[in-house]
Design a protein around this motif. Structure first.
Motif, PDB file in Angstrom:
ATOM      1  N   TRP B  99       0.825  -1.217   0.000  1.00  0.00           N
ATOM      2  CA  TRP B  99       0.000   0.000   0.000  1.00  0.00           C
ATOM      3  C   TRP B  99       0.855   1.261   0.000  1.00  0.00           C
ATOM      4  O   TRP B  99       0.463   2.277  -0.572  1.00  0.00           O
ATOM      5  N   PHE B 107       1.291   9.506  -5.835  1.00  0.00           N
ATOM      6  CA  PHE B 107       1.967  10.802  -5.701  1.00  0.00           C
ATOM      7  C   PHE B 107       2.788  11.109  -6.954  1.00  0.00           C
ATOM      8  O   PHE B 107       2.731  12.214  -7.490  1.00  0.00           O
ATOM      9  N   VAL B 111       0.233  13.706  -8.644  1.00  0.00           N
ATOM     10  CA  VAL B 111       0.649  15.011  -8.126  1.00  0.00           C
ATOM     11  C   VAL B 111       1.836  15.562  -8.912  1.00  0.00           C
ATOM     12  O   VAL B 111       1.820  16.697  -9.378  1.00  0.00           O
ATOM     13  N   ALA B 132      10.710  10.666  -1.839  1.00  0.00           N
ATOM     14  CA  ALA B 132      10.794  11.682  -0.793  1.00  0.00           C
ATOM     15  C   ALA B 132       9.488  11.729  -0.005  1.00  0.00           C
ATOM     16  O   ALA B 132       9.496  11.869   1.218  1.00  0.00           O
ATOM     17  N   PHE B 133       8.358  11.587  -0.725  1.00  0.00           N
ATOM     18  CA  PHE B 133       7.073  11.614  -0.025  1.00  0.00           C
ATOM     19  C   PHE B 133       6.873  10.345   0.801  1.00  0.00           C
ATOM     20  O   PHE B 133       6.329  10.386   1.899  1.00  0.00           O
ATOM     21  N   LEU B 135       8.909   8.741   2.402  1.00  0.00           N
ATOM     22  CA  LEU B 135       9.656   8.743   3.664  1.00  0.00           C
ATOM     23  C   LEU B 135       8.774   9.171   4.824  1.00  0.00           C
ATOM     24  O   LEU B 135       9.210   9.202   5.971  1.00  0.00           O
ATOM     25  N   SER B 136       7.498   9.527   4.523  1.00  0.00           N
ATOM     26  CA  SER B 136       6.503   9.689   5.585  1.00  0.00           C
ATOM     27  C   SER B 136       6.495   8.475   6.484  1.00  0.00           C
ATOM     28  O   SER B 136       6.307   8.578   7.690  1.00  0.00           O
ATOM     29  N   TRP B 137       6.645   7.299   5.873  1.00  0.00           N
ATOM     30  CA  TRP B 137       6.650   6.055   6.631  1.00  0.00           C
ATOM     31  C   TRP B 137       8.109   5.649   6.809  1.00  0.00           C
ATOM     32  O   TRP B 137       8.583   4.697   6.197  1.00  0.00           O
TER      33      TRP B 137
END
Lengths: 199, 347
Positions: B99, B107, B111, B132-133, B135-137
């Motif tokens: 997921w 993204f 985006v 880079a996004f 890396l939220s997790w």
């Protein structure tokens, strides 16, 4: 005086954040939780309304050359009052908003409304303008902080929606602020273009 | 003579066309990634292949969905979304849940790419922006398994089983601690070259990536300017400023570890987000190299390739604006002589 028109300008056609692009700093920084958004929005609305009223009252006395400095003095007075009131009665919100309450002094929405509206209009329209523009700011802040709180920490107004393990922490970081703001500005443009095309 | 009898077709140039198209080029890139993918399967098990397929399918699906919902012409056929999907899987650890991969796909495609106008209009490399996004997790994105430690075939394909995987230091983590001796003990140089190390799915095998890169250069899909200047500047900097007293080894481990090869051949060379002129490409590559080494040396992250390329992506307009190739047959414009400095009294 036309309250409906002023309200429409504040919320949509002249929305301070999404159309005039004013007050970006606080908008991007504090919209991480809904309570922050509401606190900041209402503080700015109160200060904006009061400073609009006073600047409108003083508009004939203030000399042209030093008007900006005079506006700042009026605004700073109200900001100090709101800051101290928040610290006294809502210490949690005051703490989480931190430096951004004192920074309302230099929030360009307030200075822009003082310069472009309050200094040229009577007291009552100036007060209505303050409320409408403040509402426009508050609505955007609440929408932004709802999006960022939901995606960034998996909760809404403090209530957990899904486990925090699944939340995209980037949305709570500055990155998320820019992404959300950009998306909302684009949405606003799209809506306004639709409205124009529909006519 | 009557020209109409000659049966000539009147049209403006170009009269000769190649069969090169976006789909053709992206197909070549996909072929070039096959060796690295094959090695990833050997090194990490079938989960690596499953990740790649899921991610590629996700990217293609989001691209198709966006184009259909907005009633635009469908651009799935140019394969650029598939390339992005494969690259996203390549820059993640093999243990990444599906997921998170799909959110990264969303993204990257919606985006970063489609909102800015679709293929050819993205201002950042979609795969790296997605990383880079993602890396939220941070926990999931930095759970590494060791080389050749994959359980048997099917058990790894489902999430949950990977939780038992032991966290394993990657070469970059050891380099970041300036522990070159420990790293040499753990992986000798041939292992680093072949890729029997821990790390992201697609980045481990420098050798396979070099083969893929050489294939792309030979097929004239990419030029050597960006990879050479990027890898060269990293090599030079790490050789001149080694940490420890073995500059050559320090340099080699810095080149072979981490995502440098993957980034230099497959990501920095993305047509859309790299400069047009050769001179600009060299500047771009050197800039990537500088930032990569700076992040590795002074940053809190182990690895700087992702952010180095993203930052330089944002500089491309500046490079393109200032590095213009001279026009053929046009004399160089002489700069206006500088105004002479005024003498300042008493210096």
């Amino acid at each position: 005086m036309n309250i409906g028109k002023q309200l429409k300008e504040g919320l949509i056609t002249q929305n301070p954040v999404l159309v005039q692009l004013l007050g970006m700093c606080s908008t991007l920084a504090i919209t991480t939780t809904i309570s922050n958004g509401i606190g900041m929005g209402l503080s700015v609305t109160a200060i904006l309304t009061l400073s609009n009223v006073f600047i409108s009252l003083l508009r004939k006395i203030i000399p042209e050359q030093i008007r900006i400095a005079s506006y700042i003095v009026v605004i700073a007075g109200f900001v100090t009052m709101v800051d101290l009131l928040l610290q006294a009665y809502q210490p949690d919100i005051a703490e989480s908003l931190g430096v951004f309450i004192p920074l309302i002094v230099v929030n360009c929405i307030i200075l822009a409304r003082a310069e472009s509206f309050a200094s040229k209009n009577k007291v009552l329209p100036a007060a209505v303008d303050g409320i409408c523009q403040g509402l426009g700011y508050t609505v955007v802040l609440v929408v932004m902080s709802a999006i960022r709180e939901l995606l960034g920490s998996g909760s809404l107004a403090g209530a957990r929606v899904f486990p925090a393990d699944y939340a995209a922490t980037m949305m709570a970081l500055p990155v998320g602020g820019f992404l959300t703001l950009g998306a909302l500005i684009a949405l606003m443009q799209w809506i306004q273009n639709k409205a124009k095309g529909g006519k | 003579m009557n020209y109409k009898e000659l049966n000539l077709i009147g049209s403006s140039s170009p009269h000769l066309r190649t069969k090169d198209s976006a789909a053709h080029i992206m197909g070549e890139v996909l072929i070039a990634m096959v060796p690295a993918l094959g090695f990833a399967v050997y090194n990490f098990g079938w989960r690596a292949l499953a990740n790649t397929l899921v991610s590629a399918a996700g990217c293609v699906f989001f691209e198709w969905l966006y184009r259909v919902l907005l009633r635009k012409n469908c651009t799935v056929g140019d394969l650029s979304a598939a390339v992005t999907g494969v690259l996203i899987a390549f820059v993640c650890p093999v243990t990444i849940p599906y997921w998170i991969l799909l959110i990264g796909d969303f993204f990257a495609i919606v985006v970063v790419k489609q909102l800015f106008g679709g293929v050819g209009k993205n201002f950042l490399n979609p795969a790296l922006a997605a990383r880079a996004f993602m890396l939220s997790w941070a926990g999931e994105m930095t759970t590494w398994v060791g080389p050749r430690s994959a359980p048997p075939l099917w058990t790894t394909l489902f999430p949950g089983t990977v939780a038992d995987a032991v966290t394993y230091p990657t070469p970059m983590a050891l380099l970041h601690e300036n522990n070159l001796a420990g790293l040499q003990q753990m992986y000798d140089l041939p292992k680093m070259l072949v890729g029997l190390i821990g790390g992201c799915v697609g980045e481990v095998s420098a050798l396979m990536l070099l083969i893929g890169g050489a294939f792309l250069i030979l097929r004239k899909v990419i030029t050597w300017y960006i990879p050479a200047s990027y890898i060269g500047s990293v090599a030079l900097l790490t050789f001149l400023f080694p940490r420890g007293n073995d500059p050559l080894m320090w340099m080699l481990y810095n080149l072979l570890g981490g995502g440098l090869m993957l980034g230099a051949f497959f990501m920095a060379t993305d047509y859309v987000t790299s400069p047009v002129s050769h001179k600009g490409q060299v500047i771009f590559g050197v800039g990537c190299g500088l930032i990569t080494v700076f992040i590795r040396y002074f940053g809190s992250y182990n690895e700087g390739v992702c952010y180095a390329i993203l930052v330089m992506n944002l500089m491309v307009w500046l490079i393109d604006k200032n590095v213009r190739p001279s026009r053929f047959g046009v004399p160089k414009v002489k700069k206006a002589p500088k105004a002479e400095k005024k003498e300042v009294d008493g210096k």
